[in-house]
Design an enzyme around this catalytic site. Structure first.
Site, short mmCIF file in Angstrom:
data_model
loop_
_atom_site.label_atom_id
_atom_site.label_comp_id
_atom_site.label_asym_id
_atom_site.label_seq_id
_atom_site.Cartn_x
_atom_site.Cartn_y
_atom_site.Cartn_z
N LYS A 256 14.59 67.75 -67.02
CA LYS A 256 15.56 66.84 -67.61
C LYS A 256 16.64 67.67 -68.28
O LYS A 256 16.34 68.51 -69.13
CB LYS A 256 14.89 65.92 -68.64
N ASP A 363 11.26 51.96 -74.98
CA ASP A 363 11.99 51.89 -73.71
C ASP A 363 11.04 51.54 -72.57
O ASP A 363 11.07 52.15 -71.51
CB ASP A 363 12.68 53.22 -73.42
#
Length: 867
Positions: A256, A363
């Site tokens: 990431k 999330d």
């Protein structure tokens, strides 16, 4: 999900709107540095920008421009320094109008090619370019801002340069889309590329003073990383996601990447801040099952990286698409139910364990749940996770699972778990933000189609609408539910879409449409899709603007407010520069509607203005190109007997035929880097034009070309396991009216009425199977169930069309004592023809066995030549 839509949800809770609209800018969101103009200067608002220039000054149509980036906290200071530099020197510039625009331009899902640009400076020649870049760089030394990916960085500050257009000029891209343009060495307009990578047109010479900066940019290389990148998973404005291997251990990982000062969330936190938070939280949760694990953290090239252990499997959303029984006629619904409830159980257990560590996930949605081949789930993406003690709401969220403002802390996750339970069986929870009481209706639909315990569904609804759970969590195996009779529910009339109750249904839809009108606005009359805010004319056209809504009202026998017609006439009397000309996206469609509404002089005046433009250069698509224009000109020629309309129509047909090619000249995939298939942008639209001309002037050659165009689209279709035929987009298949197979089928059926063909008839029947599913993700005419209804109506299958129309109630929502429908992505209501309530109104009217409405251009030729 289409990330573009999120930016249009920030202004209005019910409708898509632009931050540039008057309603968004009336609350004083500008910069203090935006002071009164000095003598000899003027300013102009254009979309998100405020343009400053010397009175009477001129600029070339294109050239090198300077961009300056800024953070939220230094934007005022940066703007002041740029203004103080440019105005005494007479250099034009523009800047974003306020902090909200800057935040949205730099948000996680903002367009990467335009992100970071805060101020644009327009030097008049290369000498001024070099001096301005050098002096602005010195003035802004030490200031920070996000890297502008489309530009060449000047030094290591916030100054960037790019060659591109100054004036608003447009051309067609290779994919047939209208895009910003610059002139090449021959003067031909070509696309002004705004990709998220620096690009120098091949006819432009790089100024010598920029050579060291280009060399510095090219010096960076990922070969220095201890990881070998094997695949790009996706990019966002905050950075990239990559599959890679640790070259030291050969371990498979996911990298990431986080760009500093970019990828902002609602609080202004950047991607780096969230990446560091994710690493910290995952280390805290290292002993929790079903969670992704940290492998490594490092920095490279000014970016932060987090290496995570690779998770085998697929995202849950893909798994649901593959398994979902309501789009597979013979699927095992009981088996799917057992699988879905087991997935939910695993996720709920993981969330409970996260809460036990004092953390809120924040999330939870289908894209962040990986499902392995063994059925085990793994939660990923913890960048918004936070301590429960903060009792905060996540600043990034998937709106189909995002809790309302009254939920904070662990209740955010509990709400998302409840939405997940519904979405596994009926993935329409994005609509709950518009009407929470819709949850009870969705639960009723789930109970009708799946063997799910009603008590579990009732408890799920209780969590969503805000009832206190009787057992402490929404995940108890045998919950005791509050009294469902006292819970708020939708008015049954809202979700009752009964074509047999035509006057009542029409009136409910019309009430919602007319109540949404905003005649006080200049940019739109009825709220609709985000494409209303593309260019100066998006709120006018047939697909997404006022013309389409007024057509639907008139065609279905509903009253049309003369003030609304006047609104449209006033805005096309002097069309804005760059206005589109097409039938569904531009002025031809407006002329068509004005004529139907009885304003024939205005319609013909507008049509004549269209003919004065360089329309032969337009593409081969029905929505904005020559096929729609040819059909409209044929329509007006039949109405008026005007030879110039007839001649122009024939010329348009000849141009399209000359470009057609053979069947093998198109790829086997629609969209992306290839031209689209389908009715609105593909061969079916071309075939529709040719059939329209053949019906006016029979010519077997027109049928030959129509067959070629249809076979081009059929080449880009794929047969699914159940035998139905859908357009192949490579990563998905599409059945819908505009860009899917039923749009091809609509025209193919019409072709077969002129020329029977056993092979094509078999493919038409394979397309017909796409219209039998109980579930369609959206309700709209172009890309949803309403288009399926219109297709079935076109085949004369009125009973089947009515059965599909009744299922439109799954998407129906209350608005202003009427019934309305959500637009694309289901995040906001829409009233337009292509995506919203007007399209539903038209489709249901088309399905009536007596006096059916024919959609614009899609029926057989509906005019006779004038005497």
């Amino acid at each position: 999900m289409d990330d573009r839509y999120d930016a249009y949800c920030a202004v209005d809770p019910l409708f898509y709107d632009s931050l540039s609209s008057a309603s968004a800018t009336a609350t004083g969101i500008g910069y203090a540095a935006d002071r009164p103009q000095p003598a000899g200067w003027e300013s102009e608002v254009k979309d998100d920008w405020l343009i400053h220039a010397p009175v009477g000054g001129t600029l070339p149509a294109q050239g090198w421009k300077i961009h300056v980036s800024a953070r939220l906290d230094n934007a005022e200071r940066v703007l002041t320094r740029v203004m103080d530099y440019c105005q005494p020197r007479g250099i034009p510039f523009k800047h974003l109008r306020g902090p909200r625009m800057l935040l949205m331009r730099n948000s996680k899902y903002a367009r990467r090619g335009g992100s970071g640009k805060f101020v644009t400076v327009y030097p008049r020649d290369d000498a001024e370019l070099e001096l301005t870049a050098k002096e602005l760089s010195a003035l802004l030394d030490g200031e920070q801002g996000p890297y502008i990916l489309s530009d060449l960085r000047y030094g290591d500050g916030p100054v960037y340069l790019r060659y591109g257009g100054f004036a608003a000029r447009y051309c067609l891209s290779p994919e047939g889309q209208v895009v910003p343009a610059i002139a090449d060495a021959t003067g031909t307009l070509v696309p002004d590329r705004r990709d998220p990578v620096f690009h120098l047109p091949d006819w432009v010479t790089l100024p010598d003073f920029l050579a060291p900066h280009l060399a510095a940019r090219n010096a960076a290389s990922t070969t220095e990383l201890p990881y070998r990148i094997e695949k790009v998973v996706h990019f966002s404005n905050g950075g990239g996601l990559y599959e890679a291997r640790d070259t030291r251990t050969d371990t498979r990982v996911v990298l990431k990447e986080a760009r500093p000062y970019a990828g902002l969330d609602a609080t202004g936190a950047d991607a780096v801040t969230r990446l560091r938070r994710e690493a910290e939280v995952l280390r805290q949760l290292a002993d929790v099952p079903h969670l992704v694990r940290v492998h490594d953290e490092f920095s490279f090239g000014g970016h932060e990286f987090l290496a995570l252990e690779f998770v085998e499997g697929r995202p849950l959303n893909q798994e649901v698409v593959q398994r979902y029984p309501l789009v597979h006629p013979d699927a095992d619904r009981a088996g799917y139910t057992r699988w879905a409830l087991d997935v939910h159980r695993q996720v709920a257990e993981a969330v409970e364990a996260i809460h036990a560590h004092g953390i809120v996930y924040g999330d939870l949605h289908m894209f962040n749940i990986m499902v392995g081949d063994d059925g085990a789930v793994t939660l990923i993406d913890f960048e918004v996770a936070a301590p429960a003690a903060e009792a905060s709401r996540p600043a990034l969220r998937n709106q189909a699972f995002a809790a309302p403002r009254d939920r904070v802390g662990p209740d955010v996750d509990r709400y998302a778990l409840a939405c997940l339970r519904l979405a596994l069986f009926l993935p329409l929870t994005a609509m709950l933000r518009l009407a929470p009481t819709k949850a009870a209706h969705l639960a009723d639909v789930v109970a009708e189609h799946f063997p799910v315990d009603r008590a579990v569904l009732d408890e799920t609804v209780a969590v969503i609408v805000g009832d206190p759970p009787a057992t402490g969590t929404p995940d108890a195996a045998t919950p005791t539910t509050p009294d469902t009779a006292t819970r708020p529910r939708l008015d049954p009339d809202v979700v009752r879409i009964d074509p047999d109750d035509w006057p009542g249904l029409r009136d409910r839809l019309v009430r919602a449409i007319t109540a949404s009108a905003t005649p006080q606005r200049d940019d739109r009359l009825f709220p609709g899709d985000i494409r209303q805010f593309s260019g100066n004319d998006g709120g006018l056209n047939l697909a997404h603007g006022a013309a389409g809504v007024l057509w639907a009202l008139h065609a279905t026998g509903a009253p049309v407010d003369p003030r609304h017609v006047r609104w449209l006439i006033d805005r096309v009397r002097e069309p804005a520069s760059g206005s589109r000309l097409g039938f569904f996206d531009g002025l031809h469609g407006v002329a068509y509607v004005l004529d139907l509404l009885g304003h024939r002089d205005d319609a013909r005046r507008l049509l004549d203005r269209c003919l004065d433009e360089p329309w032969p250069k337009l593409g081969n698509d029905l929505v904005g190109g020559l096929p729609g224009i040819a059909l409209n000109l044929t329509h007006f020629a039949a109405l008026t007997g005007e030879d110039r309309y007839e001649a122009a129509a024939r010329h348009a047909v000849d141009l399209v035929v000359d470009r057609l090619g053979d069947v093998d000249s198109v790829a086997e995939v629609s969209g992306g880097r290839h031209p689209y298939a389908g009715l609105m942008r593909g061969g079916a639209g071309v075939a529709l034009m040719l059939l329209g001309r053949h019906e006016r002037e029979p010519d077997e050659r027109l049928l030959d070309h129509a067959a070629t165009a249809l076979r081009q689209d059929l080449r880009r279709c794929v047969r699914r396991d159940d035998g139905h035929l859908e357009v192949n987009e490579g990563w998905r298949t599409m059945p819908y009216l505009a860009e899917g197979s039923v749009g091809v089928g609509l025209v193919l059926d019409r072709y077969l009425r002129h020329r029977p063909d056993e092979g094509l008839a078999e493919q038409a029947e394979a397309i017909r199977r796409c219209a039998d599913f109980p579930f369609y993700a959206q309700s709209g005419l172009f890309a949803g169930r309403a288009g399926i209804v219109a297709y079935l109506a076109g085949r004369g299958e009125h009973e089947t069309a009515h059965a599909q129309a009744r299922l439109l109630g799954w998407h129906a929502l209350p608005y202003a004592d009427g019934t309305a429908f959500p637009g694309e992505q289901l995040l906001r209501l829409s009233m337009d023809l292509a995506t919203g309530t007007a399209g539903v109104l038209a489709a249901v009217a088309a399905s009536r066995p007596t006096d059916p409405v024919r959609l614009p251009l899609l029926g057989a030729t509906d005019t006779t030549p004038a005497d």
